[in-house]
Design a protein around this motif. Structure first.
Motif, PDB file in Angstrom:
ATOM      1  N   SER A 212       0.710  -1.008   0.328  1.00 56.59           N
ATOM      2  CA  SER A 212      -0.107   0.365   0.115  1.00 56.59           C
ATOM      3  C   SER A 212       0.840   0.829   0.297  1.00 56.59           C
ATOM      4  O   SER A 212       1.837   1.514   0.499  1.00 56.59           O
ATOM      5  N   PRO A 213       0.451   2.113  -0.583  1.00 56.42           N
ATOM      6  CA  PRO A 213       1.193   3.445  -1.065  1.00 56.42           C
ATOM      7  C   PRO A 213       0.992   4.033   0.118  1.00 56.42           C
ATOM      8  O   PRO A 213       2.732   4.619   0.767  1.00 56.42           O
ATOM      9  N   ASP A 214       0.536   4.110   1.018  1.00 59.57           N
ATOM     10  CA  ASP A 214       0.262   4.536   2.639  1.00 59.57           C
ATOM     11  C   ASP A 214       1.211   3.997   3.538  1.00 59.57           C
ATOM     12  O   ASP A 214       1.629   4.506   4.866  1.00 59.57           O
ATOM     13  N   ARG A 215       1.804   3.042   3.386  1.00 58.65           N
ATOM     14  CA  ARG A 215       2.505   1.658   4.401  1.00 58.65           C
ATOM     15  C   ARG A 215       4.281   2.881   3.360  1.00 58.65           C
ATOM     16  O   ARG A 215       4.569   2.955   4.679  1.00 58.65           O
ATOM     17  N   VAL A 216       4.167   2.938   2.559  1.00 61.71           N
ATOM     18  CA  VAL A 216       5.090   2.847   1.844  1.00 61.71           C
ATOM     19  C   VAL A 216       5.955   4.377   2.796  1.00 61.71           C
ATOM     20  O   VAL A 216       6.986   4.546   3.213  1.00 61.71           O
ATOM     21  N   LYS A 217       4.529   4.986   2.092  1.00 68.15           N
ATOM     22  CA  LYS A 217       4.805   7.052   2.867  1.00 68.15           C
ATOM     23  C   LYS A 217       5.744   6.654   3.919  1.00 68.15           C
ATOM     24  O   LYS A 217       6.081   8.188   4.702  1.00 68.15           O
ATOM     25  N   ALA A 218       4.153   6.111   4.720  1.00 65.68           N
ATOM     26  CA  ALA A 218       4.959   5.726   6.380  1.00 65.68           C
ATOM     27  C   ALA A 218       5.891   5.579   6.576  1.00 65.68           C
ATOM     28  O   ALA A 218       6.993   5.619   7.815  1.00 65.68           O
ATOM     29  N   GLY A 219       6.258   4.580   5.475  1.00 70.28           N
ATOM     30  CA  GLY A 219       7.676   3.468   6.231  1.00 70.28           C
ATOM     31  C   GLY A 219       8.891   4.411   5.638  1.00 70.28           C
ATOM     32  O   GLY A 219      10.328   4.539   6.616  1.00 70.28           O
ATOM     33  N   LEU A 220       8.645   5.380   5.314  1.00 73.41           N
ATOM     34  CA  LEU A 220       9.414   6.107   4.488  1.00 73.41           C
ATOM     35  C   LEU A 220      10.288   7.079   5.822  1.00 73.41           C
ATOM     36  O   LEU A 220      10.856   7.539   6.136  1.00 73.41           O
ATOM     37  N   GLN A 221       8.842   7.999   6.305  1.00 74.14           N
ATOM     38  CA  GLN A 221       8.742   8.806   7.167  1.00 74.14           C
ATOM     39  C   GLN A 221       9.838   8.572   8.222  1.00 74.14           C
ATOM     40  O   GLN A 221      10.206   8.682   9.343  1.00 74.14           O
ATOM     41  N   TYR A 222       8.856   7.117   9.193  1.00 73.28           N
ATOM     42  CA  TYR A 222       9.407   6.427  10.548  1.00 73.28           C
ATOM     43  C   TYR A 222      11.762   6.411   9.957  1.00 73.28           C
ATOM     44  O   TYR A 222      11.542   6.562  10.527  1.00 73.28           O
ATOM     45  N   ALA A 223      11.559   6.009   8.896  1.00 72.26           N
ATOM     46  CA  ALA A 223      12.899   5.952   8.519  1.00 72.26           C
ATOM     47  C   ALA A 223      13.770   7.654   8.451  1.00 72.26           C
ATOM     48  O   ALA A 223      15.121   7.402   8.792  1.00 72.26           O
ATOM     49  N   LEU A 224      13.172   8.182   8.696  1.00 74.53           N
ATOM     50  CA  LEU A 224      13.671   9.671   8.208  1.00 74.53           C
ATOM     51  C   LEU A 224      13.637  10.312   9.314  1.00 74.53           C
ATOM     52  O   LEU A 224      15.056  10.705  10.703  1.00 74.53           O
ATOM     53  N   SER A 225      12.289   9.937  10.989  1.00 74.03           N
ATOM     54  CA  SER A 225      12.193  10.174  11.975  1.00 74.03           C
ATOM     55  C   SER A 225      13.324   8.992  12.614  1.00 74.03           C
ATOM     56  O   SER A 225      14.033   9.752  14.089  1.00 74.03           O
TER      57      SER A 225
END
Length: 752
Positions: A212-225
């Motif tokens: 899911s794109p929502d999952r991937v975007k959340a994952g990218l923001q988590y990696a940055l966080s």
């Protein structure tokens, strides 16, 4: 399921709980009488003593402890007997009801007690000593408890702990289940304690697709966080994409597409070319929006401060320095060394200045001299430091009021400051001590509040660990300022060739040379092993085995130091560890030290939260920024002592090192950790009479020079190292690998 079974009983006590895995060992009263309690083990995290449980699982036997029941899942049920109801209400589950009030209520209503609270709570006023106000509170607490239980039952299947379920409920109320089911990735952004991994587990259980794109975007923001938690302000794009592919287990193309969508969203991420840290070749940096805004803002505001023609201390433009310094020497009773004189001139003639240097080099006396001269010219001087302890020390040093940066700016819920560019501080000179602790976000808030024409002096030891939060502000200012050295004679104190004026004090004063702590700090910083024999204030207890080193550390703190030096193990001695985990880590040592220093007693109230027990007298630390608590928030790293624990009100009170009494409801106790032992990172800005440092091979990956140097420089009078000579050698030899990903120095250099 083999031997599938159901057991019902009242949870009497928890003997062990691991907060990370949820594994719990407990004793349950199944009603067999004669005080016969059953041992149950397994997934019980969140259950509280006094609750009646219906547990599904299987019977087994332990070679040492005999028959026991392994729990796979459980639900709470309301007790039916008078004894069960009394125990249930008296356990502290319902706010406003403690053991004494529970006895009174059950005595009055008997087995109807829970029906009365459920359907006719107003009748509680019939109970002697319960007025309308408390009756109303109990009714509301009961309703909230029921609603929370619903959320907890829903979340139990994905292994979410009770404390997090309570927080989800407090955030979303009746919408909790809907948010969890339909927008689980919101939890990672909205609810403290829920990271991407927990939100992802919930998302999978409610059927959100892996790609899911929502999952991937959340994952990218988590990696940055996650990278900001490690101190980086950005990640190079290639590294971020690789990290996200590994984290999410999806195609690189999908990650690149989702990153493009995030970059197009004004509140998503920012991509920008900046010089790389290795060779200066440009890299595409990806920032979370708040960190990009803060870096741009901080660089711009520092540049404007430096360039402005306004000057709120014009008297120092053409002062007769010989006379001023002679007056100062008479006032303080001591002469400044040449490099200290240059630093004083720098602070009073430049709008932004940095003063750095190691222990014993006279930073404190230089700061006092700056403040004395500024006040002699009637300047308004504002003093601050990142921690309460450092602010207290600054106040003692200068004889003037000092506060934490958070209090100075009057940070409000949400993190906004009362003082900013629109409402600047009323100050001619702002002095910030322990500036190595300033992270990017806090430094930006602070500099925003400095009025045009005011002077800002940042004082700190750049060789210590950088800030816990993202950025390396002090190091970046010095990098933007060119080589750091004492200014040449006749230069007015300014370092040549740089954009940010700076002085490094290097001369160790004779008095400080007599201190083993100071001498060894400088040896460590130079890559030379410390002297550990024949000194009255610096010792090594050699022990190669990490577990034995942990036990020896406790003995040193609780018995040996008090006996030899007369120091109080709780107030005067601090254990500083390279890491949290491991046999000589802060986690394990806190349990052992609590047992030795604040053991449980029948007359000492306590509260168990997961695997931890809080008692009156415990030394504790706040582990997150909470802008809602105290008069101006309580911040990550604030230390205090538990002074009260009220079972009826379900509240614990902490007296912080800023002398503020701060209440914590029992459901907020996961914001606190014990602080008999803390990691060296968490000790920054603090100073203790005695420091005990376990240095063991179990912390091998963390053993670095600036870590050990920071720990040693926290001690005022005494340092005791406990552990392995091999590990000590590793720490002294190993220089911290690589700079953090920041571009503040580049932005400052480019602006000048």
């Amino acid at each position: 399921m083999v031997n599938a079974a159901v057991v019902e009983g009242v949870l009497e006590r928890i003997t062990y709980a691991n907060e990370e895995s949820g594994y719990t060992v407990a004793r349950v009263d199944t009603g067999r009488g004669a005080g016969d309690l059953l041992t149950v083990v397994g997934a019980l995290l969140g259950a509280q003593p006094g609750e009646s449980l219906r547990m599904e699982g299987r019977w087994g036997s332990h070679p040492q402890y005999g028959k026991q029941f392994t729990v796979d899942n459980y639900t709470t049920v309301l007790p039916a007997t008078i004894q069960g109801i009394r125990r249930y209400l008296g356990s502290g589950l319902i706010k406003g009801i403690g053991p004494r009030i529970a006895d009174r209520i059950v005595e009055h209503f008997g087995t109807d007690t829970l029906d009365v609270i459920e359907t006719e709570p107003a009748r509680l006023v019939e109970v002697p000593g319960l007025g309308p106000k408390r009756t109303k509170l109990i009714g509301a607490a009961w309703e909230e408890q029921k609603a929370i239980k619903e959320v907890m039952v829903f979340l139990q299947g994905v292994g979410v702990s009770t404390s997090i379920a309570v927080r989800i409920y407090k955030k979303y109320g009746d919408a909790s289940i809907s948010v969890v089911r339909n927008e689980p990735y919101r939890l990672a952004a909205d609810v403290w304690g829920i990271g991407f991994l927990t939100a992802d587990r919930i998302a999978q259980s409610v059927g959100i697709p892996h790609d899911s794109p929502d999952r991937v975007k959340a994952g990218l923001q988590y990696a940055l966080s996650q990278s900001t938690d490690q101190g980086h302000c950005f990640l190079p794009e290639e590294q971020l994409i690789a990290d996200a592919v590994k984290l999410l287990g999806v195609d690189t193309g999908l990650v690149i597409d989702c990153l493009g969508e995030l970059a197009a969203d004004p509140e998503g991420v920012v991509r920008e070319k900046v010089p790389g840290s290795e060779d200066g070749a440009p890299v595409t940096a990806v920032y979370l929006v708040p960190f990009h805004r803060a870096e741009i803002s901080l660089a711009g505001r520092l540049t404007r401060l430096l360039r402005t023609d306004e000057d709120r201390m014009p008297a120092f433009r053409d002062v007769a320095w010989d006379k001023a310094l002679a007056w100062l020497a008479r006032r303080t009773g001591a002469e400044l060394a040449p490099e200290q004189q240059q630093a004083v001139r720098l602070a009073l003639t430049e709008k932004v200045a940095v003063l750095t240097g190691g222990p014993g080099c006279g930073k404190s006396f230089t700061v006092r001299s700056v403040v004395e001269l500024a006040r002699a010219k009637k300047a308004k001087v504002v003093l601050a430091a990142p921690t309460g302890r450092a602010a207290k020390r600054l106040a003692e040093l200068t004889g003037a009021e000092a506060s934490t940066v958070h209090r100075l700016l009057e940070l409000k819920p949400g993190g906004d400051a009362a003082y900013d560019a629109d409402r600047p501080l009323d100050a001619d000179l702002v002095v910030v001590d322990e500036a190595s602790m300033l992270d990017l976000l806090l430094a930006n808030k602070l500099v925003k509040a400095v009025p045009p024409g005011a002077h800002l002096l940042l004082v700190g030891d750049v060789d210590q660990l950088p800030s816990v939060g993202a950025g390396e502000v002090l190091r970046d200012l010095l990098a933007a300022g060119g080589p750091v050295r004492a200014a040449p004679e006749g230069s007015g104190g300014r370092v040549a060739g740089g954009t940010v004026p700076a002085v490094r004090l290097t001369r160790i004063f004779r008095q400080a040379q007599q201190s083993g702590v100071v001498t060894n700090a400088h040896r460590i910083n130079s890559g030379v092993p410390p002297l550990t024999n024949g000194l009255p204030d610096f010792f090594l207890f050699a022990e190669e085995d990490s577990e034995e080193a942990g036990r020896l550390t406790v003995d040193v703190v609780a018995r040996r130091i008090p006996a030899k030096f007369g120091l109080d193990p709780r107030r005067d001695v601090q254990v500083l560890t390279p890491m949290h985990r491991g046999p000589a880590g802060a986690g394990a040592l806190n349990g052992l030290l609590q047992q030795a220093v604040t053991p449980g007693r029948p007359d000492l109230p306590e509260r168990r939260v997961g695997g931890r027990v809080f008692r009156v007298g415990d030394k504790v630390t706040q582990i997150r920024n909470n802008y809602e608590k105290g008069s101006n928030g309580v911040f990550n790293g604030t230390v205090g002592v538990v002074t009260a624990l009220d079972q009826d009100e379900q509240r614990l009170t902490v007296r912080t090192d800023e002398d503020e009494e701060v209440p914590y409801d029992f459901d907020e106790l996961d914001e606190l950790a014990h602080a008999y032992a803390v990691t060296i990172h968490r000790s920054q800005g603090s100073e203790y009479p005695a420091v005990v440092i376990p240095v063991t091979t179990s912390a091998w990956m963390m053993l670095q020079r600036n870590l050990l140097y920071t720990a040693v420089t926290r001690a005022k009078r005494l340092v005791v190292l406990v552990g392995s000579r091999k590990a000590l050698g590793q720490a002294v030899r190993t220089v911290s690998a690589g700079r953090r990903c920041t571009a503040l120095d580049h932005r400052l250099a480019g602006a000048m």
